[in-house]
Every structure is written in structure tokens, then in C-alpha cells.
Design a protein around this motif. Structure first.
Motif, PDB file in Angstrom:
ATOM      1  N   PRO A 139      -0.577  -5.266  -3.653  1.00 44.57           N
ATOM      2  CA  PRO A 139       0.688  -4.603  -4.004  1.00 44.57           C
ATOM      3  C   PRO A 139       0.650  -3.936  -5.371  1.00 44.57           C
ATOM      4  CG  PRO A 139       1.107  -6.783  -3.084  1.00 44.57           C
ATOM      5  CD  PRO A 139      -0.358  -6.693  -3.344  1.00 44.57           C
ATOM      6  N   ASP A 140       0.018  -4.585  -6.350  1.00 43.29           N
ATOM      7  CA  ASP A 140      -0.047  -4.024  -7.696  1.00 43.29           C
ATOM      8  C   ASP A 140      -0.943  -2.796  -7.749  1.00 43.29           C
ATOM      9  OD1 ASP A 140       1.485  -6.051  -9.423  1.00 43.29           O
ATOM     10  OD2 ASP A 140       0.119  -7.333  -8.327  1.00 43.29           O
ATOM     11  N   GLU A 163      -2.343  -9.785 -17.193  1.00 40.95           N
ATOM     12  CA  GLU A 163      -1.973 -10.883 -16.301  1.00 40.95           C
ATOM     13  C   GLU A 163      -3.143 -11.433 -15.494  1.00 40.95           C
ATOM     14  OE1 GLU A 163       1.173  -9.449 -13.892  1.00 40.95           O
ATOM     15  OE2 GLU A 163       2.594  -9.239 -15.536  1.00 40.95           O
ATOM     16  N   ALA A 164      -4.037 -10.561 -15.075  1.00 38.15           N
ATOM     17  CA  ALA A 164      -5.141 -11.013 -14.222  1.00 38.15           C
ATOM     18  C   ALA A 164      -6.300 -10.035 -14.318  1.00 38.15           C
ATOM     19  CB  ALA A 164      -4.677 -11.123 -12.761  1.00 38.15           C
ATOM     20  N   LYS A 165      -7.444 -10.502 -13.890  1.00 33.34           N
ATOM     21  CA  LYS A 165      -8.633  -9.645 -13.930  1.00 33.34           C
ATOM     22  C   LYS A 165      -8.720  -8.803 -12.655  1.00 33.34           C
ATOM     23  CE  LYS A 165     -11.303 -12.665 -16.959  1.00 33.34           C
ATOM     24  NZ  LYS A 165     -12.530 -13.449 -17.136  1.00 33.34           N
ATOM     25  N   PHE A 166      -7.858  -7.798 -12.589  1.00 32.79           N
ATOM     26  CA  PHE A 166      -7.867  -6.923 -11.430  1.00 32.79           C
ATOM     27  C   PHE A 166      -9.067  -5.973 -11.455  1.00 32.79           C
ATOM     28  CE2 PHE A 166      -3.413  -8.137 -11.470  1.00 32.79           C
ATOM     29  CZ  PHE A 166      -3.126  -8.280 -10.132  1.00 32.79           C
ATOM     30  N   PHE A 167      -9.562  -5.658 -12.642  1.00 31.71           N
ATOM     31  CA  PHE A 167     -10.571  -4.619 -12.790  1.00 31.71           C
ATOM     32  C   PHE A 167     -11.822  -5.150 -13.481  1.00 31.71           C
ATOM     33  CE2 PHE A 167      -6.273  -2.905 -13.456  1.00 31.71           C
ATOM     34  CZ  PHE A 167      -6.160  -2.086 -12.344  1.00 31.71           C
ATOM     35  N   ASP A 206      -1.597   3.251  -7.402  1.00 30.70           N
ATOM     36  CA  ASP A 206      -2.037   4.352  -6.541  1.00 30.70           C
ATOM     37  C   ASP A 206      -0.873   5.304  -6.250  1.00 30.70           C
ATOM     38  OD1 ASP A 206      -4.273   5.432  -5.054  1.00 30.70           O
ATOM     39  OD2 ASP A 206      -3.205   4.877  -3.234  1.00 30.70           O
ATOM     40  N   GLU A 207       0.282   4.737  -5.955  1.00 28.44           N
ATOM     41  CA  GLU A 207       1.469   5.545  -5.642  1.00 28.44           C
ATOM     42  C   GLU A 207       1.980   6.298  -6.871  1.00 28.44           C
ATOM     43  OE1 GLU A 207       4.035   2.571  -4.067  1.00 28.44           O
ATOM     44  OE2 GLU A 207       3.225   2.710  -2.019  1.00 28.44           O
ATOM     45  N   ILE A 208       1.941   5.649  -8.037  1.00 30.95           N
ATOM     46  CA  ILE A 208       2.396   6.311  -9.270  1.00 30.95           C
ATOM     47  C   ILE A 208       1.507   7.516  -9.583  1.00 30.95           C
ATOM     48  CG2 ILE A 208       2.725   6.057 -11.761  1.00 30.95           C
ATOM     49  CD1 ILE A 208       3.290   3.067 -11.244  1.00 30.95           C
ATOM     50  N   SER A 209       0.198   7.340  -9.442  1.00 30.12           N
ATOM     51  CA  SER A 209      -0.723   8.443  -9.715  1.00 30.12           C
ATOM     52  C   SER A 209      -0.502   9.592  -8.737  1.00 30.12           C
ATOM     53  CB  SER A 209      -2.177   7.965  -9.652  1.00 30.12           C
ATOM     54  OG  SER A 209      -2.534   7.580  -8.344  1.00 30.12           O
ATOM     55  N   ASP A 210      -0.179   9.258  -7.499  1.00 22.62           N
ATOM     56  CA  ASP A 210       0.091  10.297  -6.501  1.00 22.62           C
ATOM     57  C   ASP A 210       1.374  11.060  -6.846  1.00 22.62           C
ATOM     58  OD1 ASP A 210      -0.376  11.641  -3.922  1.00 22.62           O
ATOM     59  OD2 ASP A 210       1.438  10.595  -3.283  1.00 22.62           O
ATOM     60  N   GLU A 211       2.412  10.329  -7.247  1.00 21.41           N
ATOM     61  CA  GLU A 211       3.673  10.975  -7.630  1.00 21.41           C
ATOM     62  C   GLU A 211       3.479  11.880  -8.847  1.00 21.41           C
ATOM     63  OE1 GLU A 211       6.756   8.077  -8.156  1.00 21.41           O
ATOM     64  OE2 GLU A 211       6.330   7.082  -6.257  1.00 21.41           O
ATOM     65  N   ALA A 212       2.684  11.418  -9.811  1.00 20.38           N
ATOM     66  CA  ALA A 212       2.407  12.225 -11.008  1.00 20.38           C
ATOM     67  C   ALA A 212       1.700  13.518 -10.626  1.00 20.38           C
ATOM     68  CB  ALA A 212       1.552  11.435 -11.989  1.00 20.38           C
ATOM     69  N   LEU A 213       0.786  13.435  -9.684  1.00 23.87           N
ATOM     70  CA  LEU A 213       0.067  14.627  -9.222  1.00 23.87           C
ATOM     71  C   LEU A 213       1.001  15.598  -8.520  1.00 23.87           C
ATOM     72  CD1 LEU A 213      -2.502  16.242  -8.738  1.00 23.87           C
ATOM     73  CD2 LEU A 213      -2.947  14.808  -6.724  1.00 23.87           C
ATOM     74  N   GLN A 214       1.887  15.064  -7.675  1.00 24.04           N
ATOM     75  CA  GLN A 214       2.829  15.935  -6.964  1.00 24.04           C
ATOM     76  C   GLN A 214       3.753  16.659  -7.944  1.00 24.04           C
ATOM     77  OE1 GLN A 214       2.122  16.424  -3.838  1.00 24.04           O
ATOM     78  NE2 GLN A 214       0.618  14.770  -4.042  1.00 24.04           N
TER      79      GLN A 214
END
Length: 263
Positions: A26-27, A67-71, A32-40
């Protein structure tokens, strides 16, 4: 009793996987969705809104890293660089529309590369890149120097768009090989245009990229799903083997007892 044990073991195997997916997907999807909206927003020249979305992206990205090691460290660095470039480009009024779109596209593609387990968005550029290779070869065949340089510039721009994503999905040695070929073609354009031997570098680069695109699109199954299938299958086989062995041993002991009683 054995079935209960089997179910318990399966629960132990699947629980960590489902927990990780529930926490991270979800995070990552939100980024991913924020980057897509910024591009649009950039595409329709609503730069202020795109800037706000990129700043929001930064806030969410930083909270995830705390918060966590996502990357991994490489992913962290690649996304940070792509984001900074996108934000600075969008904020700069002197930069052209095309460069703004390209900068935010790079962020969009690299975010998707981190989020997607297979067939990331950057692979959809295969058609465009291979078309550019074809047009470059036609220009060389027709001795069209201006066209050749134009298509090489286009190829370099297309490679630049997917470059951060390649660094996420490919091994470092593959990136180094692609960089070396691309640098040679850019630096020695006159030789590539006129010399048959140098043109082999262009053919080699085309084949390398084709191989990479094929590799990234050939398997549509989520790797984590394969891991679950293999792990679960192994547990089931081991459990059934154990049950069969216990049954065989029990039957053997029973026959032995019957034989001793008959004597």
C-alpha cells in the motif's frame, strides 16, 4: 493430528509473506500513484500542482525510509536523485516543457520499477527505442548525416529516461556494459556513421537492449508467488513422506506382532 501440524506449518510460512505485502505494497503503491499524478499535472502544464505533488512525494518517501526498510541503499539513492531532478526542473520557469515532462517521467518510471515485481513501465518504451534504432540505420544507409545525428540524440534521450529504472532492475555489470556502448556511440559519431567496424557497436547495443527487454517481459509470474509455491510444495511433500513412512512402520510393527502371537 498430522493435518493440523501441516496447516500450522503452512501458516508459519505464509504469515511473514502476507505481513510484508500488507505493510509495503500500500505504501509503495501510494508513492507510485503520487508520481503518476505529478506526471499528469506536468503534461497539462499545471506546474504548481505538480510541484505540490512532488513535495508530498518527498514527505511520504522520507516517512517510509524512517519507519521501515522499504528500500535498499541503491534504491534510496536512485529515487532521491530522480525526485530532486524532477522537483528542480518543475520549479525552474526557464526550463522547457519537454524537459519538465522528461524529468518527472524518469521519477515515475523509477518509482514503478521499485514497486513492480515484473514488467515495469519502462519496458513499454521498447517499441520507441527499437524504432529509433531502425531509423538510425536507415539514415546511415542513406548517408543522411543530419538525420543520423538527430536519431542518435533521440536514442540518448530515450536511454536517459529509462536509465534510473535500469539501475533498479539490472545488475551493475549490465549497466556498465550499456553505458560503455552508449558513450562510444555518442563520442565517436562520425566513425559510427561512416565506418562499418564502428557500426557494430550500434548493432551490439541494440541486441543488448532487446535482450534486456525480453528478459524483463518473459516471466509474468510474481517471483514472490513462485517462492510461496515452491516452499509450500516442499512442506507438503515432506509431510506426506513422513506420514507414509509412519504408516509403513506401523503396518510393519503390526504384522510383526501378529506373527509373534501366532507362534
Amino acid at each position: 493430528m498430522v493435518i493440523r501440524i501441516l496447516l500450522f506449518v503452512l501458516a508459519l510460512v505464509l504469515a511473514p509473506i502476507s505481513t510484508v505485502l500488507a505493510q509495503s505494497s500500500p505504501d509503495l503503491k501510494k508513492l507510485d500513484e503520487i508520481s503518476d499524478e505529478a506526471l499528469q499535472m506536468v503534461k497539462v502544464k499545471r506546474y504548481d500542482e505538480s510541484e505540490k505533488l512532488l513535495e508530498y512525494f518527498s514527505t511520504q518517501f522520507l516517512s517510509m525510509t524512517v519507519e521501515a526498510k522499504f528500500f535498499s541503499m541503491d534504491e534510496l539513492r536512485i529515487i532521491t536523485v530522480a525526485h530532486n531532478e524532477a522537483l528542480v526542473t518543475v520549479q525552474d520557469e526557464t526550463i522547457s516543457y519537454e524537459k519538465k515532462v522528461n524529468a518527472v517521467t524518469k521519477l515515475r518510471l523509477v518509482t514503478d520499477a521499485v514497486y513492480s515485481n515484473h514488467q515495469p513501465l519502462w519496458t513499454e518504451m521498447e517499441g520507441q527505442i527499437m524504432s529509433t534504432f531502425n531509423q538510425t540505420k536507415i539514415a546511415m544507409k542513406n548517408k543522411d548525416s543530419d538525420g543520423f545525428h538527430s536519431y542518435i540524440n533521440r536514442l540518448l534521450n530515450q536511454y536517459d529516461l529509462i536509465y534510473p529504472s535500469l539501475k533498479v532492475d539490472l545488475a551493475p555489470e549490465k549497466i556498465q556494459k550499456l553505458d560503455a556502448r552508449m558513450s562510444f556511440i555518442d563520442q565517436y559519431r562520425p566513425q559510427v556513421f561512416s565506418d562499418t567496424t564502428s557500426q557494430k557497436e550500434l548493432d551490439a547495443l541494440e541486441k543488448d537492449l532487446e535482450s534486456i527487454f525480453d528478459e524483463m517481459t518473459e516471466d509474468e509470474t510474481d517471483p514472490s508467488l513462485w517462492w510461496v509455491i515452491i516452499s509450500t510444495g516442499s512442506i507438503i511433500i515432506l509431510t506426506l513422506s513422513y506420514v507414509g513412512w509412519r504408516k509403513y512402520k506401523g503396518d510393519k510393527e503390526e504384522k510383526k506382532s501378529d506373527k509373534e502371537l501366532n507362534h
